[in-house]
Design a protein around this motif. Structure first.
Motif, mmCIF file in Angstrom:
data_model
loop_
_atom_site.group_PDB
_atom_site.id
_atom_site.type_symbol
_atom_site.label_atom_id
_atom_site.label_comp_id
_atom_site.label_asym_id
_atom_site.label_seq_id
_atom_site.Cartn_x
_atom_site.Cartn_y
_atom_site.Cartn_z
ATOM 1 N N ARG A 1 -5.801 -0.594 0.924
ATOM 2 C CA ARG A 1 -5.689 -1.530 2.044
ATOM 3 C C ARG A 1 -4.917 -2.759 1.583
ATOM 4 O O ARG A 1 -5.028 -3.203 0.456
ATOM 5 C CB ARG A 1 -7.041 -1.890 2.625
ATOM 6 C CG ARG A 1 -7.922 -2.723 1.771
ATOM 7 C CD ARG A 1 -9.190 -3.146 2.526
ATOM 8 N NE ARG A 1 -10.119 -3.762 1.631
ATOM 9 C CZ ARG A 1 -10.038 -5.011 1.185
ATOM 10 N NH1 ARG A 1 -9.053 -5.787 1.579
ATOM 11 N NH2 ARG A 1 -10.935 -5.488 0.356
ATOM 12 N N ARG A 2 -4.134 -3.257 2.505
ATOM 13 C CA ARG A 2 -3.327 -4.444 2.250
ATOM 14 C C ARG A 2 -4.249 -5.633 2.041
ATOM 15 O O ARG A 2 -5.220 -5.805 2.766
ATOM 16 C CB ARG A 2 -2.396 -4.682 3.450
ATOM 17 C CG ARG A 2 -1.299 -5.685 3.213
ATOM 18 C CD ARG A 2 -0.291 -5.696 4.361
ATOM 19 N NE ARG A 2 0.221 -4.380 4.727
ATOM 20 C CZ ARG A 2 1.225 -3.763 4.102
ATOM 21 N NH1 ARG A 2 1.818 -4.327 3.080
ATOM 22 N NH2 ARG A 2 1.631 -2.576 4.518
ATOM 23 N N GLY B 1 -3.241 4.935 4.015
ATOM 24 C CA GLY B 1 -4.622 4.467 3.938
ATOM 25 C C GLY B 1 -5.525 5.164 2.956
ATOM 26 O O GLY B 1 -6.323 4.516 2.278
ATOM 27 N N PRO C 1 0.802 -1.232 0.000
ATOM 28 C CA PRO C 1 0.000 0.000 0.000
ATOM 29 C C PRO C 1 0.836 1.285 0.000
ATOM 30 O O PRO C 1 0.463 2.266 -0.653
ATOM 31 C CB PRO C 1 -0.834 -0.113 1.285
ATOM 32 C CG PRO C 1 -0.925 -1.572 1.535
ATOM 33 C CD PRO C 1 0.391 -2.149 1.052
ATOM 34 N N ARG D 1 -8.610 5.030 -1.607
ATOM 35 C CA ARG D 1 -8.393 4.204 -0.416
ATOM 36 C C ARG D 1 -7.489 3.033 -0.772
ATOM 37 O O ARG D 1 -7.590 2.471 -1.865
ATOM 38 C CB ARG D 1 -9.714 3.697 0.133
ATOM 39 C CG ARG D 1 -10.623 4.840 0.529
ATOM 40 C CD ARG D 1 -11.776 4.390 1.393
ATOM 41 N NE ARG D 1 -12.615 5.512 1.749
ATOM 42 C CZ ARG D 1 -12.380 6.365 2.739
ATOM 43 N NH1 ARG D 1 -11.321 6.206 3.489
ATOM 44 N NH2 ARG D 1 -13.207 7.346 2.995
ATOM 45 N N THR E 1 -2.199 -4.768 -2.706
ATOM 46 C CA THR E 1 -3.055 -3.679 -2.267
ATOM 47 C C THR E 1 -4.381 -3.727 -3.000
ATOM 48 O O THR E 1 -4.413 -3.963 -4.209
ATOM 49 C CB THR E 1 -2.379 -2.318 -2.552
ATOM 50 O OG1 THR E 1 -1.136 -2.270 -1.839
ATOM 51 C CG2 THR E 1 -3.248 -1.145 -2.153
#
Length: 155
Positions: free
Chosen positions: A98-99, A77, A14, A96, A105
């Motif tokens: 996120r892992r 984030g 990310p 946005r 990501t």
């Protein structure tokens, strides 16, 4: 008000995808088809909270200028860019990151926009912008994905 969400999976962390997504040069390269370039504010490198950039581009055969600001930012984030001045009555784009469970990501783009000119603008939204805007974001995201994944593979 029209809106949409585009979800893109990128095989890179990310932090890398976030930074690449805020890079003015990467954005310009991803939008080469519309000759999009930064002409004022931050015109190269990475953007941060409060930064503004004025873009010049050609869409629908018309030359446009849009100034946007990074109105929210929490690395890695999310960040938000919003139009300060330009062709839209409203432009809001939340990014946005996120892992995922595979070392990559999940990148989500949430876009809300409104055309100017009241009823005429709503016709433009229905006939053109509802299809055109998601297409532009997908083009941009394919480029970001390529850059991020190449950077991971290269080292």
């Amino acid at each position: 008000m029209p809106g949409f969400e585009i979800v893109t999976h990128v095989m890179a962390p990310p932090e890398r995808v976030f930074d690449i997504s805020l890079d003015v040069d990467v954005h310009s390269a991803s939008m080469a088809g519309s000759s999009e370039e930064a002409v004022a504010g931050v015109t190269a490198g990475g953007l941060r909270l409060g930064d503004t950039v004025t873009w010049r581009a050609r869409h629908f055969g018309i030359r446009w200028r849009m100034t946007s600001t990074i109105s929210a930012y929490e690395r890695p984030g999310y960040f938000v860019d919003e139009q300060v001045s330009g062709p839209f009555r409203r432009w809001y784009h939340a990014h946005r990151f996120r892992r995922d469970d595979h070392g990559g990501t999940v990148m989500s783009d949430i876009v809300e926009f409104a055309a100017p000119l009241g009823p005429l603008g709503r016709v433009a939204e229905t006939l053109a912008l509802r299809h055109y805007m998601p297409r532009l974001i997908r083009i941009r995201n394919r480029y970001i994905k390529q850059v991020a994944e190449t950077a991971v593979a290269g080292g």
